[in-house]
Design a protein around this motif. Structure first.
Motif, mmCIF file in Angstrom:
data_model
loop_
_atom_site.group_PDB
_atom_site.id
_atom_site.type_symbol
_atom_site.label_atom_id
_atom_site.label_comp_id
_atom_site.label_asym_id
_atom_site.label_seq_id
_atom_site.Cartn_x
_atom_site.Cartn_y
_atom_site.Cartn_z
ATOM 1 N N GLN A 4 0.955 -1.163 -0.043
ATOM 2 C CA GLN A 4 0.069 0.165 0.129
ATOM 3 C C GLN A 4 0.809 1.245 -0.107
ATOM 4 N N ALA A 5 1.962 1.159 0.717
ATOM 5 C CA ALA A 5 2.870 2.344 0.640
ATOM 6 C C ALA A 5 3.520 2.657 -0.724
ATOM 7 N N VAL A 6 3.999 1.610 -1.297
ATOM 8 C CA VAL A 6 4.570 1.971 -2.591
ATOM 9 C C VAL A 6 3.389 2.719 -3.409
ATOM 10 N N ALA A 7 2.179 2.199 -3.680
ATOM 11 C CA ALA A 7 0.931 2.583 -4.286
ATOM 12 C C ALA A 7 0.675 4.031 -3.860
ATOM 13 N N THR A 8 0.741 4.488 -2.449
ATOM 14 C CA THR A 8 0.731 5.605 -1.930
ATOM 15 C C THR A 8 1.772 6.715 -2.568
ATOM 16 N N CYS A 9 2.911 6.011 -2.792
ATOM 17 C CA CYS A 9 3.923 6.990 -3.455
ATOM 18 C C CYS A 9 4.336 7.035 -5.026
ATOM 19 N N SER A 10 2.932 6.140 -5.537
ATOM 20 C CA SER A 10 3.272 6.020 -7.046
ATOM 21 C C SER A 10 1.865 6.355 -7.661
ATOM 22 N N ASP A 11 0.904 6.061 -7.322
ATOM 23 C CA ASP A 11 -0.358 6.169 -8.086
ATOM 24 C C ASP A 11 -0.779 7.622 -8.479
ATOM 25 N N PRO A 12 -0.650 8.624 -7.195
ATOM 26 C CA PRO A 12 -1.122 9.874 -7.413
ATOM 27 C C PRO A 12 -0.247 10.636 -8.674
ATOM 28 N N VAL A 13 0.901 10.182 -8.998
ATOM 29 C CA VAL A 13 1.775 10.767 -10.121
ATOM 30 C C VAL A 13 0.820 10.742 -11.374
ATOM 31 N N VAL A 14 0.158 9.344 -11.720
ATOM 32 C CA VAL A 14 -0.436 9.346 -12.737
ATOM 33 C C VAL A 14 -1.918 10.038 -12.548
ATOM 34 N N PHE A 15 -2.562 9.865 -11.504
ATOM 35 C CA PHE A 15 -4.027 10.461 -11.575
ATOM 36 C C PHE A 15 -4.051 12.122 -11.178
ATOM 37 N N PHE A 16 -3.037 12.387 -10.766
ATOM 38 C CA PHE A 16 -3.102 13.922 -10.612
ATOM 39 C C PHE A 16 -1.927 14.590 -11.424
ATOM 40 N N ALA A 17 -2.130 14.371 -12.818
ATOM 41 C CA ALA A 17 -0.757 14.840 -13.468
ATOM 42 C C ALA A 17 -0.854 16.205 -13.752
ATOM 43 N N ASP A 18 -1.910 17.084 -13.184
ATOM 44 C CA ASP A 18 -2.011 18.298 -13.309
ATOM 45 C C ASP A 18 -1.599 19.241 -12.061
ATOM 46 N N VAL A 19 -1.102 18.529 -11.107
ATOM 47 C CA VAL A 19 -0.810 19.004 -9.654
ATOM 48 C C VAL A 19 0.495 19.310 -9.587
ATOM 49 N N PRO A 20 1.396 20.265 -9.316
ATOM 50 C CA PRO A 20 2.886 20.775 -9.410
ATOM 51 C C PRO A 20 3.442 19.566 -8.480
ATOM 52 N N ASP A 21 4.682 19.470 -8.698
ATOM 53 C CA ASP A 21 5.676 18.461 -7.993
ATOM 54 C C ASP A 21 5.657 18.629 -6.705
ATOM 55 N N GLU A 22 5.970 20.006 -6.059
ATOM 56 C CA GLU A 22 6.029 20.280 -5.022
ATOM 57 C C GLU A 22 4.746 19.760 -4.054
ATOM 58 N N VAL A 23 3.592 20.214 -4.416
ATOM 59 C CA VAL A 23 2.320 19.910 -3.723
ATOM 60 C C VAL A 23 2.029 18.488 -3.765
ATOM 61 N N LEU A 24 2.159 17.813 -4.766
ATOM 62 C CA LEU A 24 2.159 16.387 -4.844
ATOM 63 C C LEU A 24 3.184 15.813 -4.028
ATOM 64 N N ARG A 25 4.272 16.123 -3.965
ATOM 65 C CA ARG A 25 5.289 15.568 -3.059
ATOM 66 C C ARG A 25 4.902 15.568 -1.543
ATOM 67 N N ALA A 26 4.347 16.692 -1.279
ATOM 68 C CA ALA A 26 4.031 16.732 0.286
ATOM 69 C C ALA A 26 2.757 15.742 0.472
#
Length: 209
Positions: free
Chosen positions: A146-168
């Protein structure tokens, strides 16, 4: 004034292929379209990439290589820090390669018979082991996945979110799942809870490099 060094042909081909795969999908993009985008002949494309599948593999290779290097570094370091070395490094890596990752998410079946797929499977298994920790039970192994998914999937599903926001947001999510890193791990001190969709004050959550 120094003239800019032009991209080499192979790099230009890969960039155009990634753009066209994103626009039209891998299956609907032909080598001829890539050649036309670059004003090259199809033969010029085939000189560098004998088949279209080679383009897909080449686009994924930097992501795969960086993840392998991350896991090697985590395994070589202190065992008590391995989990968070993997997780925070994983977030940085997928953000760096977010466009190829998005392409791979949609076209994963296309490389299931190649070496890249087997390397990705080995990466996933190694990451899960390092995150779960030695002598982990079923519940710990499930949470590692689950942790790996938490740190991977949002990058695909929130492609319009800036890096710094998505990282946090991703790091906040995985900490809620697994708890905070051990004391002294090296995180910036929290500057207060982050608001919805916003990084914490003062860049909280980033690792000191």
């Amino acid at each position: 004034m120094t003239a800019e060094v032009p991209d080499d042909t192979r790099t230009r081909i890969l960039r155009a292929a990634l753009d066209l795969f994103a626009e039209h999908g891998y299956q609907r993009t032909s080598l001829r379209q890539i050649a036309e985008r670059l004003r090259l002949t199809k033969a010029a494309i085939l000189y560098h990439f004998p088949a279209k599948e080679h383009l897909l593999v080449a686009l994924v290779e930097p992501l795969v290589a960086d993840l392998e290097a991350l896991l090697d570094a985590a395994a070589a370091g202190p065992a008590e820090r391995a989990r968070w070395t993997v997780l925070e490094g994983w977030v940085e890596t997928v953000l760096t390669h977010r466009r190829p990752l998005g392409m791979l998410f949609h076209d994963i079946a296309l490389i299931t018979r190649g070496d890249a797929y087997h390397r990705l499977m080995r990466i996933a298994m190694r990451a899960n082991e390092l995150i779960a920790g030695p002598d982990a039970g079923r519940r710990e192994r499930v949470r590692a996945v689950q942790a790996v998914a938490t740190c991977s999937d949002p990058v695909v599903f929130f492609a319009d979110v800036p890096d710094e926001v998505l990282r946090a947001d991703m790091l906040d999510g995985v900490r809620r799942l697994l708890g905070d890193p051990p004391a002294g791990y090296g995180r910036e001190p929290a500057g207060g809870a982050a608001g919805a969709g916003e990084p914490a004050a003062g860049g909280a959550g980033r690792v000191r490099r």
